[in-house]
Design a protein around this motif. Structure first.
Motif, PDB file in Angstrom:
ATOM      1  N   TYR A 324     -13.035  70.608 -37.989  1.00 53.11           N
ATOM      2  CA  TYR A 324     -13.517  69.967 -39.289  1.00 53.11           C
ATOM      3  C   TYR A 324     -14.927  70.387 -39.515  1.00 53.11           C
ATOM      4  N   SER A 325     -15.825  70.410 -38.556  1.00 56.40           N
ATOM      5  CA  SER A 325     -17.312  71.016 -39.169  1.00 56.40           C
ATOM      6  C   SER A 325     -17.325  72.285 -39.790  1.00 56.40           C
ATOM      7  N   ASP A 326     -16.535  73.194 -39.319  1.00 53.51           N
ATOM      8  CA  ASP A 326     -16.457  74.399 -39.890  1.00 53.51           C
ATOM      9  C   ASP A 326     -15.979  74.351 -41.369  1.00 53.51           C
ATOM     10  N   HIS A 327     -14.842  73.681 -41.360  1.00 55.21           N
ATOM     11  CA  HIS A 327     -14.154  73.308 -42.577  1.00 55.21           C
ATOM     12  C   HIS A 327     -15.289  72.769 -43.676  1.00 55.21           C
ATOM     13  N   LEU A 328     -15.945  71.910 -43.306  1.00 55.29           N
ATOM     14  CA  LEU A 328     -17.027  71.358 -44.255  1.00 55.29           C
ATOM     15  C   LEU A 328     -17.969  72.484 -44.707  1.00 55.29           C
ATOM     16  N   LYS A 329     -18.413  73.455 -43.707  1.00 58.59           N
ATOM     17  CA  LYS A 329     -19.118  74.734 -44.327  1.00 58.59           C
ATOM     18  C   LYS A 329     -18.471  75.341 -45.432  1.00 58.59           C
ATOM     19  N   ASN A 330     -17.196  75.643 -45.128  1.00 54.92           N
ATOM     20  CA  ASN A 330     -16.320  76.504 -46.237  1.00 54.92           C
ATOM     21  C   ASN A 330     -16.266  75.584 -47.275  1.00 54.92           C
ATOM     22  N   VAL A 331     -16.134  74.382 -47.345  1.00 54.52           N
ATOM     23  CA  VAL A 331     -15.875  73.731 -48.546  1.00 54.52           C
ATOM     24  C   VAL A 331     -17.501  73.590 -49.226  1.00 54.52           C
ATOM     25  N   ALA A 332     -18.432  73.226 -48.390  1.00 61.00           N
ATOM     26  CA  ALA A 332     -19.792  73.475 -49.309  1.00 61.00           C
ATOM     27  C   ALA A 332     -19.953  74.690 -49.544  1.00 61.00           C
ATOM     28  N   GLN A 333     -19.547  75.966 -49.281  1.00 63.20           N
ATOM     29  CA  GLN A 333     -19.582  77.243 -50.037  1.00 63.20           C
ATOM     30  C   GLN A 333     -18.829  77.165 -51.061  1.00 63.20           C
ATOM     31  N   TYR A 334     -17.711  76.721 -51.255  1.00 63.24           N
ATOM     32  CA  TYR A 334     -16.659  76.964 -52.198  1.00 63.24           C
ATOM     33  C   TYR A 334     -17.632  75.966 -53.404  1.00 63.24           C
ATOM     34  N   ARG A 335     -17.927  74.928 -53.078  1.00 62.17           N
ATOM     35  CA  ARG A 335     -18.660  74.067 -54.243  1.00 62.17           C
ATOM     36  C   ARG A 335     -19.800  74.530 -54.778  1.00 62.17           C
ATOM     37  N   LYS A 336     -20.334  75.484 -53.968  1.00 64.08           N
ATOM     38  CA  LYS A 336     -21.639  76.260 -54.312  1.00 64.08           C
ATOM     39  C   LYS A 336     -21.055  77.156 -55.453  1.00 64.08           C
ATOM     40  N   TRP A 337     -20.163  77.946 -55.002  1.00 63.26           N
ATOM     41  CA  TRP A 337     -19.511  79.028 -55.869  1.00 63.26           C
ATOM     42  C   TRP A 337     -19.040  78.478 -57.112  1.00 63.26           C
ATOM     43  N   LEU A 338     -18.395  77.156 -57.255  1.00 61.21           N
ATOM     44  CA  LEU A 338     -18.112  76.404 -58.368  1.00 61.21           C
ATOM     45  C   LEU A 338     -19.235  76.164 -59.152  1.00 61.21           C
ATOM     46  N   LYS A 339     -20.433  75.766 -58.646  1.00 61.38           N
ATOM     47  CA  LYS A 339     -21.474  75.071 -59.495  1.00 61.38           C
ATOM     48  C   LYS A 339     -22.041  76.600 -60.183  1.00 61.38           C
ATOM     49  N   GLU A 340     -22.063  77.497 -59.369  1.00 56.28           N
ATOM     50  CA  GLU A 340     -22.533  78.923 -59.885  1.00 56.28           C
ATOM     51  C   GLU A 340     -21.646  79.610 -61.230  1.00 56.28           C
ATOM     52  N   GLN A 341     -20.488  79.188 -61.056  1.00 53.81           N
ATOM     53  CA  GLN A 341     -19.769  79.543 -62.016  1.00 53.81           C
ATOM     54  C   GLN A 341     -19.869  78.671 -63.282  1.00 53.81           C
ATOM     55  N   ASN A 342     -19.984  77.280 -63.116  1.00 55.36           N
ATOM     56  CA  ASN A 342     -20.156  76.538 -64.265  1.00 55.36           C
ATOM     57  C   ASN A 342     -21.422  76.741 -64.949  1.00 55.36           C
ATOM     58  N   ASN A 343     -22.549  77.312 -64.167  1.00 50.82           N
ATOM     59  CA  ASN A 343     -23.851  77.524 -64.752  1.00 50.82           C
ATOM     60  C   ASN A 343     -23.862  78.849 -65.402  1.00 50.82           C
ATOM     61  N   GLN A 344     -22.845  79.751 -65.357  1.00 51.61           N
ATOM     62  CA  GLN A 344     -22.958  80.982 -66.382  1.00 51.61           C
ATOM     63  C   GLN A 344     -22.543  80.892 -67.635  1.00 51.61           C
TER      64      GLN A 344
END
Length: 344
Positions: A324-344
């Motif tokens: 689950y800890s590794d999963h949370l890291k992947n989730v954080a990376q995905y949310r960061k990616w989403l945020k970057e897409q929304n700011n473009q």
């Protein structure tokens, strides 16, 4: 020196020639323009198959006593130039129709023509109902209702509440105005042809029923369009089922939304339904779409791994995790990616 025809032929000879000509015209008219009666309920439904030759059409018309002479029909077809013009369709042949009128029917209609219908991987019955209405003029409401009719489903040898999951992905050729019964039988037969004895044996080996395999396959298809990724996702769900962990599969929530697919909210995860795999353990009651071959094979042959989690990667695929800890890291990376897409 010019020679008059009157000098060549006598009056008697001219009379004979004229009589022969008139006889030919009369015989031709009687042969090709007068009505042919058949002793069957009219109009008679006759199907010309895709790629069928004029000779084959002639043979079948004669065998079914719709025409009295194969030779005359072939000659009429030659006169009309119809040998390559008849169209694949389902025709309603009226009684007392001449050879030439029958050929004209096969060339110019009206008829229910043969069309292509595609069931895409992961389509629901509701979506398919709209497609058959558009492509082959089948009543979509009647189609959807019949796909959940218990008596009809029982007639196919199934003990399920809906045909969702059992309509196999493929491209079909079907006549316009085909009945919902015939269409569903065609789609289901393709599934039974695919799900052969070896696949049934594999189903038993993994401790599933066919219905459970289709249910899992539909979830796998709901998660990804990437064929190479399907066995990995399948393994995640097999692993969760084995340890009694809830599937928590987003596609099962999407299936419950009346307005179609959208980004889920935390409130959506609280929907009360046996299909809500966030609230209830195990597989949902049945398939949530009609999975294709690749998703079914992935459900039957999952990849061997210890993954329990996955999340979208942002590039069309997913990132997998064992903890689950590794999963949370992947989730954080995905949310960061989403945020970057929304700011473009």
């Amino acid at each position: 020196m010019a020679v008059k025809l009157s000098n060549i032929f006598s009056k008697l000879q001219w009379t004979v020639i004229a009589a022969v000509f008139v006889a030919i015209v009369v015989v031709g008219y009687i042969t090709f323009f007068t009505s042919n009666h058949f002793d069957k309920p009219a109009p008679f439904t006759f199907e010309i198959k895709d790629g069928e030759s004029f000779t084959s059409v002639t043979e079948r018309l004669y065998e079914q006593s719709i025409i009295p002479s194969k030779f005359n029909f072939k000659v009429a077809g030659f006169i009309y130039g119809a040998q390559t013009k008849v169209k694949a369709a389902r025709y309603k042949i009226p009684n007392d129709i001449s050879y030439l009128d029958l050929i004209d029917l096969f060339v110019n209609g009206p008829a229910d023509y043969l069309r292509a219908v595609r069931i895409n991987d992961g389509q629901t019955i509701k979506w398919l109902g709209a497609k058959v209405r558009r492509d082959v003029k089948i009543d979509s409401m009647a189609f959807v209702n019949l796909a959940t009719d218990k008596e009809f489903i029982k007639s196919l040898g199934l003990n399920v509440s809906t045909l969702e999951g059992y309509l196999f992905s493929n491209t079909y050729k079907m006549y316009e105005n085909t009945s919902p019964e015939e269409a569903l039988q065609i789609f289901y037969k393709d599934f039974t042809d695919f799900y052969n004895d070896s696949l049934k044996q594999r189903t038993k080996q993994i401790g599933f029923t066919v219905h459970q395999v289709l249910t899992l396959a539909s979830i796998i298809k709901g998660e990804t369009n990437l064929v190479d990724e399907m066995p990995t996702i399948s393994a995640v769900y097999h692993n969760r089922l084995r340890i009694g962990m809830r599937l928590q599969a987003d596609p099962t929530i999407q299936y419950l939304l009346p307005g179609g697919w959208r980004r889920l909210t935390y409130e959506d995860l609280k929907i009360e339904s046996p299909y809500n795999t966030y609230k209830y353990s195990g597989l949902p009651p049945g398939p949530i779409n009609n999975p294709g071959k690749n998703a079914i094979m992935a459900a039957l042959y999952p990849e061997k791994n210890n993954y329990l989690y996955f999340v979208a990667s942002g590039n069309g695929g997913h990132k997998f995790a064992k903890s689950y800890s590794d999963h949370l890291k992947n989730v954080a990376q995905y949310r960061k990616w989403l945020k970057e897409q929304n700011n473009q």
